[in-house]
Design a protein around this motif. Structure first.
Motif, PDB file in Angstrom:
ATOM      1  N   LEU A   1       0.890   4.264  -2.987  1.00 38.28           N
ATOM      2  CA  LEU A   1       0.844   5.704  -2.764  1.00 38.28           C
ATOM      3  C   LEU A   1       2.057   6.392  -3.379  1.00 38.28           C
ATOM      4  O   LEU A   1       1.945   7.493  -3.932  1.00 38.28           O
ATOM      5  CB  LEU A   1       0.756   6.006  -1.266  1.00 38.28           C
ATOM      6  N   LYS A   2       3.205   5.749  -3.304  1.00 33.60           N
ATOM      7  CA  LYS A   2       4.397   6.309  -3.952  1.00 33.60           C
ATOM      8  C   LYS A   2       4.176   6.416  -5.454  1.00 33.60           C
ATOM      9  O   LYS A   2       4.590   7.404  -6.085  1.00 33.60           O
ATOM     10  CB  LYS A   2       5.623   5.434  -3.661  1.00 33.60           C
ATOM     11  N   SER A   3       3.532   5.399  -6.039  1.00 33.45           N
ATOM     12  CA  SER A   3       3.278   5.403  -7.479  1.00 33.45           C
ATOM     13  C   SER A   3       2.300   6.508  -7.880  1.00 33.45           C
ATOM     14  O   SER A   3       2.215   6.869  -9.055  1.00 33.45           O
ATOM     15  CB  SER A   3       2.736   4.043  -7.930  1.00 33.45           C
ATOM     16  N   CYS A   4       1.557   7.018  -6.891  1.00 33.34           N
ATOM     17  CA  CYS A   4       0.643   8.143  -7.133  1.00 33.34           C
ATOM     18  C   CYS A   4       1.341   9.481  -6.918  1.00 33.34           C
ATOM     19  O   CYS A   4       0.680  10.525  -6.813  1.00 33.34           O
ATOM     20  CB  CYS A   4      -0.567   8.040  -6.214  1.00 33.34           C
ATOM     21  N   SER A   5       2.676   9.439  -6.841  1.00 35.17           N
ATOM     22  CA  SER A   5       3.506  10.646  -6.679  1.00 35.17           C
ATOM     23  C   SER A   5       3.315  11.328  -5.333  1.00 35.17           C
ATOM     24  O   SER A   5       3.521  12.538  -5.199  1.00 35.17           O
ATOM     25  CB  SER A   5       3.217  11.655  -7.810  1.00 35.17           C
ATOM     26  N   ILE A   6       2.921  10.562  -4.326  1.00 32.53           N
ATOM     27  CA  ILE A   6       2.797  11.114  -2.983  1.00 32.53           C
ATOM     28  C   ILE A   6       4.141  10.960  -2.266  1.00 32.53           C
ATOM     29  O   ILE A   6       4.657   9.843  -2.173  1.00 32.53           O
ATOM     30  CB  ILE A   6       1.691  10.401  -2.190  1.00 32.53           C
TER      31      ILE A   6
ATOM     32  N   ASN B   1       0.818  -1.210   0.000  1.00 29.01           N
ATOM     33  CA  ASN B   1       0.000   0.000   0.000  1.00 29.01           C
ATOM     34  C   ASN B   1       0.853   1.261   0.000  1.00 29.01           C
ATOM     35  O   ASN B   1       0.494   2.271  -0.615  1.00 29.01           O
ATOM     36  CB  ASN B   1      -0.947  -0.008   1.197  1.00 29.01           C
ATOM     37  N   VAL B   2       1.979   1.207   0.690  1.00 29.80           N
ATOM     38  CA  VAL B   2       2.918   2.336   0.659  1.00 29.80           C
ATOM     39  C   VAL B   2       3.436   2.539  -0.756  1.00 29.80           C
ATOM     40  O   VAL B   2       3.525   3.669  -1.255  1.00 29.80           O
ATOM     41  CB  VAL B   2       4.079   2.110   1.647  1.00 29.80           C
TER      42      VAL B   2
ATOM     43  N   MET C   1       7.095  10.559   0.531  1.00 26.95           N
ATOM     44  CA  MET C   1       7.149   9.694   1.701  1.00 26.95           C
ATOM     45  C   MET C   1       6.779  10.443   2.973  1.00 26.95           C
ATOM     46  O   MET C   1       6.155   9.865   3.873  1.00 26.95           O
ATOM     47  CB  MET C   1       8.552   9.082   1.838  1.00 26.95           C
ATOM     48  N   GLU C   2       7.135  11.699   3.069  1.00 24.81           N
ATOM     49  CA  GLU C   2       6.797  12.471   4.260  1.00 24.81           C
ATOM     50  C   GLU C   2       5.285  12.526   4.471  1.00 24.81           C
ATOM     51  O   GLU C   2       4.788  12.384   5.589  1.00 24.81           O
ATOM     52  CB  GLU C   2       7.353  13.889   4.157  1.00 24.81           C
ATOM     53  N   ARG C   3       4.554  12.701   3.366  1.00 25.92           N
ATOM     54  CA  ARG C   3       3.100  12.769   3.484  1.00 25.92           C
ATOM     55  C   ARG C   3       2.522  11.383   3.756  1.00 25.92           C
ATOM     56  O   ARG C   3       1.547  11.239   4.487  1.00 25.92           O
ATOM     57  CB  ARG C   3       2.491  13.346   2.211  1.00 25.92           C
ATOM     58  N   ILE C   4       3.131  10.348   3.183  1.00 27.18           N
ATOM     59  CA  ILE C   4       2.668   8.984   3.438  1.00 27.18           C
ATOM     60  C   ILE C   4       2.783   8.653   4.915  1.00 27.18           C
ATOM     61  O   ILE C   4       1.877   8.068   5.511  1.00 27.18           O
ATOM     62  CB  ILE C   4       3.463   7.968   2.586  1.00 27.18           C
ATOM     63  N   VAL C   5       3.902   9.031   5.526  1.00 24.78           N
ATOM     64  CA  VAL C   5       4.097   8.790   6.959  1.00 24.78           C
ATOM     65  C   VAL C   5       3.050   9.553   7.756  1.00 24.78           C
ATOM     66  O   VAL C   5       2.485   9.021   8.727  1.00 24.78           O
ATOM     67  CB  VAL C   5       5.522   9.195   7.397  1.00 24.78           C
ATOM     68  N   HIS C   6       2.759  10.772   7.348  1.00 25.07           N
ATOM     69  CA  HIS C   6       1.708  11.553   8.025  1.00 25.07           C
ATOM     70  C   HIS C   6       0.365  10.840   7.895  1.00 25.07           C
ATOM     71  O   HIS C   6      -0.381  10.718   8.875  1.00 25.07           O
ATOM     72  CB  HIS C   6       1.625  12.953   7.411  1.00 25.07           C
TER      73      HIS C   6
END
Length: 398
Positions: A195-200, A191-192, A202-207
């Motif tokens: 989200l990375k593939s959606c150009s999000i 899932n991480v 990592m800082e926002r993913i952790v949030h």
């Protein structure tokens, strides 16, 4: 010596039977759900065990009787049970937590102190306090049954690698400890990557991981479909609402989503209206279709707000009818009926204004005219308003 026997497939199956909506709910396995079906009866109950549980550790007589009649390991002597419970109390477990824990997994009464210490240490190393560890384990009892070496510790290491520090892992587990019980390689990590593939970044993913942990515990194919659908609906991947859209879509089945669409269409909303609302405030779509309809009906019934107003400010649907919308509408109707106001506030003002601001704008200036009756309306049935006694008394005296 190992702490417990290797858990059976049956004992682990409860991990996969729990519905998503309960993944982070600390009350899922409360003492109320205890059943003697978990504890197979034998013909010779142990009055000594019962005495230890009730008199030494304040267990309820009903639970103590069931446990004293259960098929406990041979190592479960009254002395061992007393020692285990006393040790756990020293480690900040409350009586309620102990009853929940033992009610779910009676075999812990026969375990060793060394075994508990071995299981608690990785959590202490994260910086968690005794109280926090007690809360995590009592709400996630399977931690005491899974292998530390091949299951729990590798998961904690994986989380640290993802989040970067023990402090961040501890923060996550305090919010949702199911990460140490879930298959991270099949859920979290894919899932991480989605989200990375959606150009999000990592800082926002952790949030997002801290703010919406359940969203990361769905199956990866559900996450992928939800991301594709959010993009299809026009939600910007760089928008802060993207993860909220993912959360709603991940926990909304196709049929349920279609029911919501049809409900809104029947009320007069176009598909463009619906998608505009979703892009602006996806969280309101997490409610039941009936709940959304009821709120829309209340707003439209005023004659002051229309579909365009709701499309422009869908966040209004996130507020309670009973606690916020209806009491405020009653006040405005009261003011209008006495020609004290010519125009109602915008929908955002009606719903989003703080209680104090609404009071200052629409109650305080008209205290003499509307009197105690209308003031009482705004204070009753609206627990969240929390108007102070002093403010009310000031208004009454003005």
């Amino acid at each position: 010596m190992a702490l417990v026997e290797k858990p059976s497939i049956a004992s682990l199956s409860c991990l996969f039977l729990c519905p998503n909506s309960f993944l982070c709910n600390p009350n899922v396995l409360s003492i109320r759900s205890f059943s003697t079906a978990r504890v197979k009866k034998i013909t010779t109950p142990s009055p000594e065990i019962y005495d230890v549980l009730v008199h030494n550790h304040q267990f309820s007589p009903e639970l103590a009787a069931a446990l004293a009649s259960s098929r406990l390991p041979k190592s479960t002597t009254p002395g061992r049970a007393d020692s285990v419970l006393s040790f756990l109390k020293e480690k900040s477990f409350t009586t309620a937590q102990l009853q929940k824990l033992v009610g779910y997994y009676p075999r812990i009464l026969g375990l060793t102190i060394e075994g508990f210490e071995f299981r608690f240490k990785p959590f202490r190393d994260l910086g968690l306090s005794s109280e926090e560890i007690a809360k995590i384990i009592s709400n996630n009892q399977m931690i005491l049954q899974l292998s530390m070496a091949s299951n729990i510790i590798p998961k904690l290491s994986m989380l640290k690698g993802l989040l970067g520090s023990n402090e961040e892992v501890a923060r996550l587990l305090k919010n949702c400890a199911w990460f140490v019980l879930s298959d991270l390689e099949k859920k979290l990590m894919p899932n991480v990557e989605i989200l990375k593939s959606c150009s999000i970044p990592m800082e926002r993913i952790v949030h997002f991981l801290h703010s919406e942990p359940r969203c990361f515990l769905v199956k990866s194919d559900i996450m992928r479909k939800s991301a594709d659908k959010a993009i299809e609906f026009g939600v910007s991947r760089t928008s802060v609402v993207f993860i909220h859209a993912l959360k709603v879509l991940s926990f909304t089945g196709e049929e349920t989503w279609e029911v919501k669409m049809e409900t809104l269409r029947d009320l007069g909303f176009s598909d463009d209206d619906i998608f505009t609302m979703f892009r602006n405030h996806p969280n309101v779509f997490g409610a039941l279709a009936k709940t959304m309809k009821n709120k829309i009906d209340v707003l439209l019934a005023t004659g002051k707000y229309n579909i365009s107003d709701i499309v422009a400010f869908p966040a209004a649907l996130g507020f309670s009818i009973e606690k916020r919308l209806e009491p405020r509408i009653q006040i405005l109707r009261c003011l209008e009926s006495r020609n004290l106001i010519e125009k109602w506030p915008a929908l955002s003002g009606l719903s989003r204004s703080t209680n104090d601001r609404f009071f200052d704008s629409f109650v305080r200036p008209y205290c003499d005219e509307i009197g105690r009756e209308c003031i009482t309306k705004i204070c009753q049935g609206q627990r969240e308003m929390k108007l102070s006694v002093d403010v009310q008394e000031t208004c009454m005296k003005s």
